[in-house]
Design an enzyme around this catalytic site. Structure first.
Site, mmCIF file in Angstrom:
data_model
loop_
_atom_site.group_PDB
_atom_site.id
_atom_site.type_symbol
_atom_site.label_atom_id
_atom_site.label_comp_id
_atom_site.label_asym_id
_atom_site.label_seq_id
_atom_site.Cartn_x
_atom_site.Cartn_y
_atom_site.Cartn_z
ATOM 1 N N CYS A 82 0.830 -1.210 0.000
ATOM 2 C CA CYS A 82 0.000 0.000 0.000
ATOM 3 C C CYS A 82 0.863 1.258 0.000
ATOM 4 C CB CYS A 82 -0.994 -0.044 1.156
ATOM 5 S SG CYS A 82 -2.304 1.192 0.979
ATOM 6 N N HIS A 192 -3.933 -5.022 -0.229
ATOM 7 C CA HIS A 192 -3.545 -5.504 1.097
ATOM 8 C C HIS A 192 -3.597 -7.033 1.141
ATOM 9 C CE1 HIS A 192 -3.350 -1.671 3.291
ATOM 10 N NE2 HIS A 192 -4.191 -1.271 2.361
ATOM 11 N N GLU A 194 -2.646 -8.896 3.450
ATOM 12 C CA GLU A 194 -3.015 -9.311 4.813
ATOM 13 C C GLU A 194 -4.521 -9.209 5.061
ATOM 14 O OE1 GLU A 194 -1.855 -6.450 3.955
ATOM 15 O OE2 GLU A 194 -2.406 -4.833 5.319
#
Lengths: 214, 257
Positions: A82, A192, A194
């Site tokens: 990001c 992202h 995650e």
């Protein structure tokens, strides 16, 4: 046991990325650090980030971590996520123009105003949600990730590298923009991993097993 | 190929347990939040929202533990709303693993709180929750106002103007709940949803009134919502998230399958 250092420079919470890395590869030691030595000694480095680029660059410059990241970019696998991707470029249009780390040649720009889709509906900014990632060429980090898988995005700015060859994947909103960069041992993603469920964990797992060669 | 419309199950959490009020009374216990979040994740939820309705300040820590546990094993975006009043409340939720926080009453009492929060933590994690209720009569042009205290207290603030103002102040997303429809299972207030969605540049989540899967699709197609939120239809396993996505896909909506 190999070690991955998640760079902590005081910008937001690192809980999710640390937990996701642990989940993706339980055999890897995940450390969350701001200490230059610990980062330079780790086998791999994750450079996350949320928020505004000016605050991010200020924190990196004041702490000396900017130089540490430049060193890492020349020596071992580095994953930018990001804002951590955007910071790798030469500069960003955010905050009236902000010089960045200049590890990858190019600029960070804002989505044009008043974008519409093919039906004439306004496209919202930030670009938020699950969008498809189109891989442009094979790379160890794309292993076991189906072409055009959906990852979670939330951003208003995106990278525009000068050398098109470093674009590893694109996403359409509504036009194609660079959503992943690959330059030697550096890999960076606008989305992202995650927060992208199974495909995101797979990408993190791939990174944690990557030797930095393509 | 384009951005998928999101389906967001919402868990109302009281003292660490999931409950769902029908018009904010008659609360039924629907179980353990971590267990439910896991199930939603498996079924393909695009995000999960927790609404903390714990009344007593002393028990507010329970939601932090819930978020910590969920964020350790569920890797999709998590939003926490309810009782977010200070920058410290936001920091605690983000540190526990939340990606976004929903600000509701505190924004009405002090709009600058939204500005401060967006400046400190970034717009991407600031969701302004708007509870709106129709105030115009049947023969008048539609007008909606903001209500606080679970829909009981009118504020006199126009909902569309308020949404625009909150975006100017840094809201990254709007969670719009129709207080007329919440708990009724009659479907979203589509004119309200469309009016707000077309008035702002940020994504809008439609909420309040979902009783079947077509209501979700209507929210996107007619209400122009970027995401749809529902609680009870998913909690009691009436429908799975997967079924909801298939229904939306069948109606021509792009979803993550």
């Amino acid at each position: 046991m190999s070690t991955v250092a998640v760079i902590d420079y005081g910008m937001g919470n690192l809980h999710s990325i640390v937990k996701a890395l642990q989940h993706a590869a339980p055999e890897v030691d995940v450390i969350c650090v701001s200490d230059a030595e610990a980062i330079l000694q780790a086998d791999r480095v994750v450079f996350p980030g949320v928020g505004a680029i000016r605050d991010c660059m200020q924190a990196l410059n004041q702490s000396g971590l900017a130089d540490v990241i430049r060193q890492v970019a020349e020596s071992k696998p580095l994953l930018g996520i990001c804002l951590g991707m955007q910071a790798l470029l030469t500069d960003s249009a955010e905050n009236n123009g902000t010089p960045c780390l200049a590890i990858i040649d190019g600029h960070v720009v804002h989505f044009p105003e008043a974008l519409t889709d093919i039906d004439g509906n306004l496209l919202k900014i930030p670009h938020m949600g699950w969008n498809q990632v189109h891989q442009l060429h094979p790379h160890p980090l794309w292993e076991n990730i189906p072409q055009d898988s959906r990852f979670y995005f939330v951003h208003s700015y995106y990278a525009q590298p000068n050398d098109a060859a470093v674009t590893a994947a694109t996403t359409q909103y509504p036009d194609a923009f660079t959503c992943a960069l690959a330059q030697a041992n550096v890999f960076a993603v606008q989305f992202h991993p995650e927060k992208s469920q199974a495909v995101g964990l797979q990408l993190l797992k791939n990174f944690l097993h990557w030797d930095g060669h393509v | 190929m384009s951005l998928a419309k999101r389906i967001i199950p919402c868990l109302d959490v009281d003292n660490g347990r999931v409950v769902k009020g029908v018009k904010f009374v008659d609360i039924r216990d629907a179980g353990d939040p971590v267990e439910i979040a896991r199930r939603y994740d498996r079924e393909g939820a695009d995000e999960i929202t927790f609404l903390d309705i714990t009344a007593t300040h002393d028990n507010r820590d329970t939601i932090v533990h819930v978020v910590e546990q969920v964020a350790s094993e569920v890797f999709i975006p998590l939003t926490v709303g309810g009782g977010i009043r200070t920058l410290d409340d936001i920091r605690r939720m983000l540190n526990a693993g939340a990606d976004k926080v929903g600000i509701n009453s505190a924004a009405v009492f002090n709009p600058d709180f939204v500005r401060e929060a967006a400046e400190r933590f970034g717009s991407q994690c600031i969701v302004v929750a708007i509870d709106a209720k129709k105030v115009s009569l049947a023969n008048e042009p539609s007008r909606w106002e903001i209500f606080t205290h679970g829909g009981r207290k009118p504020t006199g603030i126009d909902a569309i103007e308020w949404a625009r103002k909150m975006v100017d102040y840094g809201a990254g997303e709007i969670l719009l709940t129709s207080m007329d429809r919440d708990g009724t299972r009659e479907g979203f207030d589509l004119p309200l949803t469309r009016a707000i969605s077309e008035a702002v540049t940020v994504p809008v989540i439609a909420s309040g009134g979902v009783g079947n899967l077509d209501h979700l699709a209507d929210g996107v197609i007619e209400g122009k919502a970027d995401a749809v939120l529902a609680a009870s239809i998913f909690h009691f396993a009436e429908y799975s998230i997967e079924q909801a996505k298939q229904r939306m896909a069948a109606r021509g909506i792009e979803v993550r399958l």
